[in-house]
Design an enzyme around this catalytic site. Structure first.
Site, PDB file in Angstrom:
ATOM      1  N   LYS A   1      46.966  35.455  46.970  1.00 48.83           N
ATOM      2  CA  LYS A   1      45.697  35.073  46.353  1.00 48.83           C
ATOM      3  C   LYS A   1      45.801  33.674  45.754  1.00 48.83           C
ATOM      4  O   LYS A   1      46.843  33.270  45.240  1.00 48.83           O
ATOM      5  CB  LYS A   1      45.290  36.069  45.267  1.00 48.83           C
ATOM      6  CG  LYS A   1      44.824  37.404  45.803  1.00 48.83           C
ATOM      7  CD  LYS A   1      44.091  38.209  44.747  1.00 48.83           C
ATOM      8  CE  LYS A   1      42.686  37.677  44.519  1.00 48.83           C
ATOM      9  NZ  LYS A   1      41.884  38.577  43.656  1.00 48.83           N
TER      10      LYS A   1
ATOM     11  N   GLU B   1      46.446  36.142  38.882  1.00 53.44           N
ATOM     12  CA  GLU B   1      45.610  36.759  39.909  1.00 53.44           C
ATOM     13  C   GLU B   1      46.433  37.551  40.922  1.00 53.44           C
ATOM     14  O   GLU B   1      45.908  38.421  41.624  1.00 53.44           O
ATOM     15  CB  GLU B   1      44.797  35.687  40.647  1.00 53.44           C
ATOM     16  CG  GLU B   1      43.766  34.973  39.792  1.00 53.44           C
ATOM     17  CD  GLU B   1      42.483  35.756  39.662  1.00 53.44           C
ATOM     18  OE1 GLU B   1      42.399  36.868  40.230  1.00 53.44           O
ATOM     19  OE2 GLU B   1      41.563  35.269  38.980  1.00 53.44           O
TER      20      GLU B   1
ATOM     21  N   GLU C   1      34.770  46.181  39.333  1.00 57.42           N
ATOM     22  CA  GLU C   1      36.157  45.751  39.132  1.00 57.42           C
ATOM     23  C   GLU C   1      36.460  45.724  37.650  1.00 57.42           C
ATOM     24  O   GLU C   1      35.630  45.292  36.843  1.00 57.42           O
ATOM     25  CB  GLU C   1      36.421  44.332  39.660  1.00 57.42           C
ATOM     26  CG  GLU C   1      36.482  44.149  41.141  1.00 57.42           C
ATOM     27  CD  GLU C   1      36.793  42.699  41.539  1.00 57.42           C
ATOM     28  OE1 GLU C   1      36.655  42.384  42.722  1.00 57.42           O
ATOM     29  OE2 GLU C   1      37.178  41.896  40.658  1.00 57.42           O
TER      30      GLU C   1
END
Length: 338
Positions: free
Chosen positions: A313, A319, A259
């Protein structure tokens, strides 16, 4: 003779460019409202030339849609499934149900857990990661697929207690007992370390850190680490992780960046302009296959986070804003994966 050498060089250069351009994938999270159907998302990957994907748990609709495509996949074992896979029989069933039942999917890695950390709320999973990895590895080996599917876990730079200068990178003392046996397992099975690397969070959490250093736009060297010249924070964080694992027997262990991303809203430095700059420059950096100062000349397999914003999220507002595409499948940024 010279013409033959030139032709060979051009062929190798073409192969290198093709390989580098295919080193960047995109993570596909689904914690959002109004997202396209799984089949539409797979079609979106294909239209944009994205040939690598990470998903965060087995999803039959995604796996069916992936069948017969050339998209390579990282499939996660969610953290809340780790304990169950400490039972070998359950691990065998998991592999049968989620791998063998989809013979036309190009599984590449299985990430057994994500960002399990002895120092945060995920500490309850610490004792389950390695036993689950071993059981999944045995189940994969028993099917004859160990040469094609590698078993790992997705860690992150938050496990490091020292990250500056990069060559001094080290895991926290109370993390070493957890991560060292995992490193040994990965080395023994010729599997890579998966690592989530986010210059954004380092930038947002560090006062006076130069934004250009985080966005790959610094005009020159920002950090001179005993002769190693760093002009971007991504390389510095990557090499700090490499240094940390090297201290525990992982000097020859490949790191796949599972990621990396930059949010477009919600916190310090989180703008569409900054995010677009980060993603474009990271893709360019990966295509060049220049590696990092500690590991030069390498093609670093990297997965951008993420395909869509995920408004459901938890955590910081930022985020929820890591998406590369809007739910209507229009791009938030102009990026080239081909």
């Amino acid at each position: 003779m010279a013409s033959k050498l030139l032709l060979l060089y051009l062929l190798l250069l073409k192969l290198l460019i093709f390989t580098d351009a295919r080193s960047v994938g995109v993570c596909y999270g689904q914690i959002g409202d109004g997202l396209p159907s799984e089949q539409d998302v797979i079609n979106l990957y294909k239209r944009n030339g994205i040939t690598k994907m990470r998903i965060y748990g087995p999803n039959p609709a995604i796996l069916r849609a992936l069948g017969g495509t050339n998209i390579q996949l990282i499939l996660d074992v969610p953290n809340d499934s780790l304990q169950s896979l400490t039972d070998p029989y359950t691990a065998t069933n998991w592999v049968r149900n989620n791998i063998l039942n989809y013979p036309y999917v190009k599984f590449k890695y299985i990430a057994v857990g994500n960002e399990v950390d002895p120092n945060n709320d995920n500490r309850k999973f610490v004792n389950f990661v390695l036993p689950a990895m071993k059981n999944v590895q045995k189940a994969i080996r028993d099917t004859g697929l160990a040469h094609r599917i590698k078993v790992s876990t997705a860690t992150y730079t938050g496990l490091l207690s020292v990250s500056y200068p990069p060559r001094d990178g080290a895991f926290a003392s109370n993390v070493q007992g957890f991560i060292e046996p995992i490193i040994k397992f990965l080395v023994e099975n010729n599997s890579p370390m998966l690592a989530n690397i986010y210059p954004y969070f380092a930038y947002a959490g560090t006062p006076n850190l130069d934004l250009s250093y985080a966005l790959f736009t610094a005009p020159g060297t920002v950090v001179n680490d005993n002769g190693r010249q760093y002009s971007n924070l991504f390389d510095a964080m990557f090499d700090a992780h490499y240094a940390a694992q090297s201290r525990l027997g992982g000097a020859n262990l490949e790191i796949v960046v599972s990621e990396s991303g930059w949010p477009s809203a919600g916190n310090k430095g989180a703008t569409v302009e900054n995010a677009g700059t980060y993603y474009r420059n990271l893709i360019t950096h990966m295509k060049r296959a220049s590696g990092t100062p500690a590991r030069p000349g390498r093609c670093i397999e990297t997965y951008l986070f993420a395909m869509f914003d995920e408004n459901r999220k938890e955590g910081l507002e930022s985020e929820k804003h890591f998406g590369l595409f809007y739910p209507n499948q229009q791009p938030k940024y102009q990026l080239s994966f081909k």
